[in-house]
Design a protein around this motif. Structure first.
Motif, PDB file in Angstrom:
ATOM      1  N   THR A 105       0.855  -1.174   0.000  1.00 19.09           N
ATOM      2  CA  THR A 105       0.000   0.000   0.000  1.00 19.09           C
ATOM      3  C   THR A 105       0.899   1.234   0.000  1.00 19.09           C
ATOM      4  OG1 THR A 105      -1.728  -1.155   1.200  1.00 19.09           O
ATOM      5  CG2 THR A 105      -1.762   1.267   1.301  1.00 19.09           C
ATOM      6  N   PRO A 106       0.595   2.249  -0.842  1.00 24.07           N
ATOM      7  CA  PRO A 106       1.480   3.427  -0.882  1.00 24.07           C
ATOM      8  C   PRO A 106       1.719   4.003   0.507  1.00 24.07           C
ATOM      9  CG  PRO A 106      -0.149   3.513  -2.642  1.00 24.07           C
ATOM     10  CD  PRO A 106      -0.520   2.330  -1.780  1.00 24.07           C
ATOM     11  N   GLY A 107       2.993   4.239   0.784  1.00 23.93           N
ATOM     12  CA  GLY A 107       3.346   4.830   2.056  1.00 23.93           C
ATOM     13  C   GLY A 107       3.594   3.830   3.171  1.00 23.93           C
ATOM     14  N   THR A 108       3.335   2.530   2.883  1.00 24.82           N
ATOM     15  CA  THR A 108       3.540   1.521   3.916  1.00 24.82           C
ATOM     16  C   THR A 108       4.986   1.043   3.871  1.00 24.82           C
ATOM     17  OG1 THR A 108       1.264   0.792   3.727  1.00 24.82           O
ATOM     18  CG2 THR A 108       2.811  -0.731   4.773  1.00 24.82           C
ATOM     19  N   PRO A 109       5.726   1.136   4.944  1.00 20.00           N
ATOM     20  CA  PRO A 109       7.121   0.688   4.915  1.00 20.00           C
ATOM     21  C   PRO A 109       7.210  -0.821   4.792  1.00 20.00           C
ATOM     22  CG  PRO A 109       6.446   1.242   7.157  1.00 20.00           C
ATOM     23  CD  PRO A 109       5.321   1.664   6.263  1.00 20.00           C
ATOM     24  N   ALA A 110       8.243  -1.296   4.099  1.00 18.27           N
ATOM     25  CA  ALA A 110       8.454  -2.727   3.949  1.00 18.27           C
ATOM     26  C   ALA A 110       9.033  -3.275   5.244  1.00 18.27           C
ATOM     27  CB  ALA A 110       9.412  -2.997   2.789  1.00 18.27           C
ATOM     28  N   GLN A 111       8.240  -4.060   5.950  1.00 18.87           N
ATOM     29  CA  GLN A 111       8.666  -4.575   7.245  1.00 18.87           C
ATOM     30  C   GLN A 111       8.892  -6.083   7.217  1.00 18.87           C
ATOM     31  OE1 GLN A 111       5.446  -3.237   9.711  1.00 18.87           O
ATOM     32  NE2 GLN A 111       6.257  -1.167   9.913  1.00 18.87           N
ATOM     33  N   ALA A 112       8.161  -6.791   6.404  1.00 20.90           N
ATOM     34  CA  ALA A 112       8.259  -8.244   6.389  1.00 20.90           C
ATOM     35  C   ALA A 112       9.292  -8.698   5.362  1.00 20.90           C
ATOM     36  CB  ALA A 112       6.897  -8.852   6.074  1.00 20.90           C
ATOM     37  N   ASP A 113       9.846  -9.858   5.596  1.00 20.12           N
ATOM     38  CA  ASP A 113      10.817 -10.444   4.674  1.00 20.12           C
ATOM     39  C   ASP A 113      10.078 -11.008   3.465  1.00 20.12           C
ATOM     40  OD1 ASP A 113      12.839 -11.703   3.383  1.00 20.12           O
ATOM     41  OD2 ASP A 113      13.365 -13.068   5.006  1.00 20.12           O
ATOM     42  N   THR A 114      10.361 -10.514   2.282  1.00 25.41           N
ATOM     43  CA  THR A 114       9.668 -10.960   1.071  1.00 25.41           C
ATOM     44  C   THR A 114      10.577 -11.739   0.130  1.00 25.41           C
ATOM     45  OG1 THR A 114      10.134  -8.909  -0.115  1.00 25.41           O
ATOM     46  CG2 THR A 114       8.111  -8.988   1.203  1.00 25.41           C
ATOM     47  N   LEU A 115      11.763 -12.113   0.565  1.00 33.24           N
ATOM     48  CA  LEU A 115      12.667 -12.863  -0.299  1.00 33.24           C
ATOM     49  C   LEU A 115      12.353 -14.348  -0.262  1.00 33.24           C
ATOM     50  CD1 LEU A 115      16.170 -11.243   0.282  1.00 33.24           C
ATOM     51  CD2 LEU A 115      14.526 -10.835  -1.576  1.00 33.24           C
TER      52      LEU A 115
END
Length: 538
Positions: A21-31
């Motif tokens: 979502t725009p403006g939401t910081p990437a916090q979870a590991d997506t690799l």
């Protein structure tokens, strides 16, 4: 069961693409981190349990499913994610999501091409073949993979002859061990579902997604058509895959390598029974319909065979239970339709001008028509109502023939089926708001009476979407032109067979002239109550 069309609208509108979502910081590991070279038997069981839990949860969108307590991995996802999948995406979406979370190898078909000429590869007459594949390796971004799956996977991906190699799925045996939660079902008319439960009596429960992002549930039946082997219809399981040539990196991650899929001959439960039957195989694919289905010395039709084979080797019907359950299922389908229509209304499609022609094929298209129209959904709904009526007739015929497969000890089967149907139907209500805001409530039988008046056309007012007549329809704001379109589309509403290979880009004049292909003059019989009342009076 009370079903109201607006109940899940907010969830549907929020079911956006699986991106941040725009403006939401990437916090979870997506690799992606591959940790296993292949899927073990325990991994496959775990995947089945994952799908079964989602199916049992009652979630109504893919987004809601993956955020529900039924998903054991939900805490590892960023709260800003919104998950989205349509029917073709759903099997790949769930399979990859589980593989990502468990560190299991995954690869997928990235392109198919038709075998022979085809106007639309989703409905190619001779099916398709794999043109390209893509491996998912450690270091890939899982969210990018999911976006890529949505871009590359369509119902055409599944339309592959079962004897061909290199695809992601294979044709399994029709046995309880092979047909299980996670098994995919492909309808050659362009729809996909995922099995989430097998009942003790062999009935197959599935979940399926839709272009409007809703997720629904149903029971496997003749709504999933059989077709020539080249079209690849029916049940499909995921091929075993192996990650080869990888090196074990820091932390145990398998780096690099390539993914190899098992060939048909290497898969223990690979079988072509669903295409050619249990008899000796016919000489060629052109004779596939000659194949019969015999179980324990009894010849059955295909759908009875599947149910009996998965139900312990015998076929038994409890007519009262089945009539009640099919009635409840039809009510649920009406509720699902209500949500789809509500989403179309929220998008304001009904306020746009009527196009000069229908799409090239009303069942297989793209854009707003695919997202907001309901011809395929309505056809499946009509088929379900007709099957209920026809099943009641079949149960009466079995009872009068003293067939041991029928479990009924009473003296008035027609009357008892009518009673259980009416009790189940009495719990069903579908509501919609007219164009002037007035709320209309339809009971089960009124909705059934309107089945073939329900407009699938998203450019029509809500009153016509729900088949209103008389004073109820007075609030419709459609002009004379849209009214003519609604009346001219009646033949298309009368048909329950989805003809995906037919040209249907009719103009208003062609529909009014009743050209070939514009549908039958009258609909089929879906009147269960009328039939049972007549039989009860015999």
């Amino acid at each position: 069961m009370t079903l109201r069309p607006g109940s899940a609208l907010l969830g549907l509108l929020l079911a956006l693409a699986a991106v941040w979502t725009p403006g939401t910081p990437a916090q979870a590991d997506t690799l992606v981190r591959n940790r296993s070279e292949g899927w073990s038997a325990a991994d496959e069981r775990g995947y089945g349990e994952f799908v079964a839990a989602l199916g049992a949860s009652g979630c109504r969108t893919v987004d809601a499913c993956l955020k529900s307590p039924a998903n054991p991995f939900r805490a590892s996802d960023d709260t800003g994610l919104r998950w989205r999948a349509d029917c073709a995406d759903l099997p790949y979406f769930l399979r990859f999501y589980y593989a990502w979370k468990r560190g299991l190898p995954f690869a997928h078909v990235s392109a198919v091409s038709p075998r022979g000429r085809a106007r639309d590869i989703r409905y190619s007459p001779r099916g398709n073949q794999v043109a390209a594949r893509r491996d998912v390796l450690s270091g890939d971004n899982a969210l990018a993979v999911m976006r890529r799956l949505r871009d590359t996977i369509s119902s055409a991906t599944y339309r592959i002859h079962p004897r061909l190699e290199g695809n992601d799925l294979y044709s399994p045996a029709l046995t309880p061990r092979a047909i299980r939660p996670g098994t995919v079902i492909y309808d050659p008319n362009g729809h996909l579902a995922v099995v989430w439960r097998i009942e003790n009596d062999g009935r197959i429960r599935y979940i399926d997604a839709h272009p409007d992002n809703s997720l629904t549930r149903g029971t496997y039946d003749l709504r999933f058509a059989r077709a020539s082997p080249g079209m690849g219809a029916g049940f499909k399981n995921w091929r075993p895959v192996r990650l080869v040539g990888a090196s074990r990196g820091q932390g145990g991650t398998l780096e690099g390598g390539r993914i190899v899929t098992a060939r048909n001959g290497e898969i223990g439960d690979f079988a072509l029974t669903q295409f050619f039957g249990t008899d000796a195989p016919p000489p060629d694919d052109a004779a596939w319909k000659r194949g019969g289905f015999v179980l324990n010395g009894t010849r059955l039709d295909y759908y009875d065979y599947v149910r009996a084979a998965l139900g312990g080797g015998s076929l038994h019907f409890d007519p009262l239970h089945e009539v009640a359950e099919m009635t409840v299922s039809n009510c649920a389908d009406l509720g699902y339709r209500a949500e789809a229509v509500a989403l179309s209304l929220a998008a304001g499609i009904q306020n746009r001008p009527q196009p000069e022609r229908l799409p090239e094929n009303i069942y297989g298209t793209e854009g707003d028509w695919e997202t907001y129209s309901t011809p395929s959904r309505d056809a499946r709904l009509k088929t379900a109502f007709k099957e209920l009526r026809d099943s009641a007739q079949r149960f009466l015929e079995l009872w009068r023939a003293r067939d041991p497969r029928l479990g009924y000890a009473g003296r008035d089967l027609a009357g008892d089926m009518l009673a259980v149907h009416d009790r189940a139907a009495a719990q069903c209500r579908v509501t919609y708001a007219r164009s002037d805001g007035a709320v209309v409530t339809l009971d089960y039988e009124e909705a059934r009476r309107r089945l073939f008046r329900l407009s699938f056309d998203p450019y029509h007012c809500v009153e016509r979407r729900w088949g209103a007549e008389g004073p109820e329809a007075a609030s419709c704001r459609d002009g004379a032109l849209k009214r003519r379109w609604y009346e001219a589309e009646q033949g298309l509403r009368n048909q329950i067979d989805r003809t995906y290979e037919s040209r249907m880009d009719f103009s208003l004049g062609q529909l009014e002239a009743r050209l070939l292909g514009t549908g039958p003059a009258a609909p089929p019989d879906t009147d269960l109550r009328g039939f049972l009342l007549k039989e009860k009076g015999r």
